[in-house]
Design a protein around this motif. Sequence first.
Motif, PDB file in Angstrom:
ATOM      1  N   PRO A 112       0.844  -1.199   0.000  1.00 21.27           N
ATOM      2  CA  PRO A 112       0.000   0.000   0.000  1.00 21.27           C
ATOM      3  C   PRO A 112       0.880   1.250   0.000  1.00 21.27           C
ATOM      4  CG  PRO A 112      -0.830  -1.610   1.564  1.00 21.27           C
ATOM      5  CD  PRO A 112       0.503  -2.129   1.092  1.00 21.27           C
ATOM      6  N   ASN A 113       0.471   2.281  -0.761  1.00 19.94           N
ATOM      7  CA  ASN A 113       1.375   3.429  -0.913  1.00 19.94           C
ATOM      8  C   ASN A 113       0.675   4.771  -1.117  1.00 19.94           C
ATOM      9  OD1 ASN A 113       0.431   3.193  -3.532  1.00 19.94           O
ATOM     10  ND2 ASN A 113       2.270   2.177  -4.300  1.00 19.94           N
ATOM     11  N   THR A 114      -0.620   4.875  -0.853  1.00 19.66           N
ATOM     12  CA  THR A 114      -1.309   6.156  -1.042  1.00 19.66           C
ATOM     13  C   THR A 114      -0.999   7.099   0.114  1.00 19.66           C
ATOM     14  OG1 THR A 114      -3.119   5.037  -2.193  1.00 19.66           O
ATOM     15  CG2 THR A 114      -3.536   7.278  -1.404  1.00 19.66           C
ATOM     16  N   PRO A 115      -0.381   8.268  -0.139  1.00 18.09           N
ATOM     17  CA  PRO A 115      -0.092   9.211   0.951  1.00 18.09           C
ATOM     18  C   PRO A 115      -1.374   9.693   1.618  1.00 18.09           C
ATOM     19  CG  PRO A 115       1.108   9.795  -1.060  1.00 18.09           C
ATOM     20  CD  PRO A 115       0.110   8.748  -1.446  1.00 18.09           C
ATOM     21  N   VAL A 116      -1.294   9.966   2.911  1.00 18.07           N
ATOM     22  CA  VAL A 116      -2.472  10.384   3.660  1.00 18.07           C
ATOM     23  C   VAL A 116      -3.091  11.650   3.088  1.00 18.07           C
ATOM     24  CG1 VAL A 116      -3.196  11.377   5.873  1.00 18.07           C
ATOM     25  CG2 VAL A 116      -1.938   9.221   5.825  1.00 18.07           C
ATOM     26  N   LYS A 117      -2.275  12.635   2.736  1.00 19.00           N
ATOM     27  CA  LYS A 117      -2.832  13.883   2.198  1.00 19.00           C
ATOM     28  C   LYS A 117      -3.641  13.629   0.924  1.00 19.00           C
ATOM     29  CE  LYS A 117       0.057  17.637   3.956  1.00 19.00           C
ATOM     30  NZ  LYS A 117       0.877  18.816   3.596  1.00 19.00           N
ATOM     31  N   GLU A 118      -3.115  12.738   0.066  1.00 18.97           N
ATOM     32  CA  GLU A 118      -3.820  12.429  -1.175  1.00 18.97           C
ATOM     33  C   GLU A 118      -5.116  11.684  -0.891  1.00 18.97           C
ATOM     34  OE1 GLU A 118      -4.835  11.956  -5.190  1.00 18.97           O
ATOM     35  OE2 GLU A 118      -3.514  13.361  -4.142  1.00 18.97           O
ATOM     36  N   GLY A 119      -5.053  10.709   0.003  1.00 18.14           N
ATOM     37  CA  GLY A 119      -6.248   9.932   0.326  1.00 18.14           C
ATOM     38  C   GLY A 119      -7.331  10.785   0.955  1.00 18.14           C
ATOM     39  N   VAL A 120      -6.937  11.667   1.867  1.00 17.52           N
ATOM     40  CA  VAL A 120      -7.910  12.547   2.517  1.00 17.52           C
ATOM     41  C   VAL A 120      -8.514  13.511   1.503  1.00 17.52           C
ATOM     42  CG1 VAL A 120      -8.165  14.426   4.182  1.00 17.52           C
ATOM     43  CG2 VAL A 120      -6.908  12.358   4.813  1.00 17.52           C
ATOM     44  N   ARG A 121      -7.693  14.021   0.591  1.00 16.32           N
ATOM     45  CA  ARG A 121      -8.211  14.924  -0.448  1.00 16.32           C
ATOM     46  C   ARG A 121      -9.255  14.218  -1.309  1.00 16.32           C
ATOM     47  NH1 ARG A 121      -7.855  15.635  -5.547  1.00 16.32           N
ATOM     48  NH2 ARG A 121      -6.331  13.952  -5.821  1.00 16.32           N
ATOM     49  N   ARG A 122      -8.970  12.982  -1.703  1.00 16.54           N
ATOM     50  CA  ARG A 122      -9.931  12.222  -2.514  1.00 16.54           C
ATOM     51  C   ARG A 122     -11.224  11.991  -1.741  1.00 16.54           C
ATOM     52  NH1 ARG A 122      -6.310   7.194  -4.761  1.00 16.54           N
ATOM     53  NH2 ARG A 122      -4.510   8.387  -5.546  1.00 16.54           N
ATOM     54  N   PHE A 123     -11.100  11.712  -0.445  1.00 19.25           N
ATOM     55  CA  PHE A 123     -12.296  11.485   0.365  1.00 19.25           C
ATOM     56  C   PHE A 123     -13.160  12.736   0.421  1.00 19.25           C
ATOM     57  CE2 PHE A 123     -14.469  12.146   4.391  1.00 19.25           C
ATOM     58  CZ  PHE A 123     -15.340  11.062   4.394  1.00 19.25           C
ATOM     59  N   VAL A 124     -12.546  13.885   0.665  1.00 19.41           N
ATOM     60  CA  VAL A 124     -13.310  15.123   0.783  1.00 19.41           C
ATOM     61  C   VAL A 124     -14.015  15.446  -0.532  1.00 19.41           C
ATOM     62  CG1 VAL A 124     -13.132  17.629   1.117  1.00 19.41           C
ATOM     63  CG2 VAL A 124     -11.925  16.060   2.666  1.00 19.41           C
ATOM     64  N   GLU A 125     -13.347  15.226  -1.655  1.00 18.79           N
ATOM     65  CA  GLU A 125     -13.985  15.435  -2.961  1.00 18.79           C
ATOM     66  C   GLU A 125     -15.210  14.546  -3.100  1.00 18.79           C
ATOM     67  OE1 GLU A 125     -11.170  14.784  -6.046  1.00 18.79           O
ATOM     68  OE2 GLU A 125     -10.115  16.695  -5.746  1.00 18.79           O
ATOM     69  N   TRP A 126     -15.058  13.274  -2.724  1.00 15.41           N
ATOM     70  CA  TRP A 126     -16.191  12.349  -2.808  1.00 15.41           C
ATOM     71  C   TRP A 126     -17.307  12.771  -1.864  1.00 15.41           C
ATOM     72  CZ3 TRP A 126     -18.138   9.497   1.273  1.00 15.41           C
ATOM     73  CH2 TRP A 126     -19.176   8.610   0.937  1.00 15.41           C
ATOM     74  N   TYR A 127     -16.953  13.143  -0.636  1.00 15.75           N
ATOM     75  CA  TYR A 127     -17.938  13.497   0.386  1.00 15.75           C
ATOM     76  C   TYR A 127     -18.782  14.689  -0.075  1.00 15.75           C
ATOM     77  CZ  TYR A 127     -19.850  14.441   5.050  1.00 15.75           C
ATOM     78  OH  TYR A 127     -20.703  14.634   6.119  1.00 15.75           O
ATOM     79  N   ARG A 128     -18.116  15.715  -0.593  1.00 15.48           N
ATOM     80  CA  ARG A 128     -18.851  16.893  -1.064  1.00 15.48           C
ATOM     81  C   ARG A 128     -19.815  16.532  -2.188  1.00 15.48           C
ATOM     82  NH1 ARG A 128     -17.204  21.907   0.580  1.00 15.48           N
ATOM     83  NH2 ARG A 128     -15.177  22.131   1.620  1.00 15.48           N
ATOM     84  N   GLN A 129     -19.357  15.674  -3.092  1.00 16.07           N
ATOM     85  CA  GLN A 129     -20.209  15.285  -4.212  1.00 16.07           C
ATOM     86  C   GLN A 129     -21.358  14.397  -3.764  1.00 16.07           C
ATOM     87  OE1 GLN A 129     -18.247  12.920  -7.237  1.00 16.07           O
ATOM     88  NE2 GLN A 129     -19.681  13.553  -8.809  1.00 16.07           N
ATOM     89  N   TYR A 130     -21.059  13.426  -2.909  1.00 15.54           N
ATOM     90  CA  TYR A 130     -22.083  12.477  -2.474  1.00 15.54           C
ATOM     91  C   TYR A 130     -23.179  13.151  -1.672  1.00 15.54           C
ATOM     92  CZ  TYR A 130     -24.231   8.291  -0.518  1.00 15.54           C
ATOM     93  OH  TYR A 130     -25.132   7.325  -0.165  1.00 15.54           O
ATOM     94  N   TYR A 131     -22.786  14.062  -0.768  1.00 20.76           N
ATOM     95  CA  TYR A 131     -23.744  14.760   0.073  1.00 20.76           C
ATOM     96  C   TYR A 131     -24.156  16.117  -0.492  1.00 20.76           C
ATOM     97  CZ  TYR A 131     -22.900  11.159   3.568  1.00 20.76           C
ATOM     98  OH  TYR A 131     -22.814   9.957   4.225  1.00 20.76           O
ATOM     99  N   ASN A 132     -23.727  16.379  -1.732  1.00 21.40           N
ATOM    100  CA  ASN A 132     -24.103  17.594  -2.446  1.00 21.40           C
ATOM    101  C   ASN A 132     -23.764  18.850  -1.639  1.00 21.40           C
ATOM    102  OD1 ASN A 132     -25.124  18.968  -4.663  1.00 21.40           O
ATOM    103  ND2 ASN A 132     -27.199  19.087  -3.812  1.00 21.40           N
ATOM    104  N   ILE A 133     -22.510  18.867  -1.151  1.00 26.00           N
ATOM    105  CA  ILE A 133     -22.007  20.030  -0.413  1.00 26.00           C
ATOM    106  C   ILE A 133     -20.910  20.675  -1.272  1.00 26.00           C
ATOM    107  CG2 ILE A 133     -20.903  20.828   1.713  1.00 26.00           C
ATOM    108  CD1 ILE A 133     -21.963  18.288   3.057  1.00 26.00           C
ATOM    109  N   LEU A 134     -21.229  21.727  -1.950  1.00 28.10           N
ATOM    110  CA  LEU A 134     -20.281  22.350  -2.895  1.00 28.10           C
ATOM    111  C   LEU A 134     -19.592  23.559  -2.274  1.00 28.10           C
ATOM    112  CD1 LEU A 134     -22.526  22.088  -6.085  1.00 28.10           C
ATOM    113  CD2 LEU A 134     -20.755  20.504  -5.287  1.00 28.10           C
TER     114      LEU A 134
END
Length: 269
Positions: free
Chosen positions: A247-269
């Motif tokens: 496994p090799n995904t840096p935490v900053k990158e993983g957290v950034r991807r999560f926040v992008e998904w979260y905003r889109q999924y919960y429609n928070i722009l």
Amino acid sequence: MSGAFSKEKPERVIHLAAQAGVRYSLQNPYAYIDANLQGFLNILEGCRAQNVEHLAYASSSSVYGGNTALPFSEHQNIDHPVSLYAATKKANELMAHTYSHLFQIPTSGLRFFTVYGPWGRPDMALFIFTRAILEGRPIDIFNNGLMTRDFTYIDDIVEGVIRVIDKPAERAPEFDPSHPDPAISNAPYRVFNIGNMQPTPLMDYVHALEEAIGIEAKKNYLPMQPGDVPATAADTSELDKWVGFKPNTPVKEGVRRFVEWYRQYYNIL
């Protein structure tokens, strides 16, 4: 469950279902016995009835319990769990070994280390923190922030699971029953850590989230919770040797991807 096995006749099984979480196991221990012990037995019996080629199942870094020798290795003893959840995951590994020994069913236990990412559990810190920060509420920081976790991004977990299921466990000719190594066996049984090998202080994780959201969190510092451990770190050399993956995904990158998904999924722009 037996009906599902007899109808589908699976050749390989990936078992990820469980009652998860350390803290909830203090409130409702019976849920862990029902799901993690009885439920896992149902899976093992289905595998035995269908003579499956390989069972890969989710274990947890929690099995290392009171061990403080970092990084955690599959070769270490796991006899000191500090939560019922951890005890049930250790029990799963023991149950799997029994079926591997008695019925020659290849089994691989995958010790996940603090998995995070899109479609994750809403009771995990990243979901709770993100929701609170966006709503302007304080986040609870346990042990006054003096925690370290080997946060592992979901894509890396998936990659590891798929690689492992495609390579069934085998008996280890070098296994010495007079000096048993917990990582291997004379049965077709293995356990593997799946972690990022980048232990991250909790506050660095929080700062990565604040940066990704663009809002500084209000923080409520609290003492350590019962059943928690101060630090986790994975030695994944056995996984790398077995399937050629780290496994090799840096935490900053993983957290950034999560926040992008979260905003889109919960429609928070």
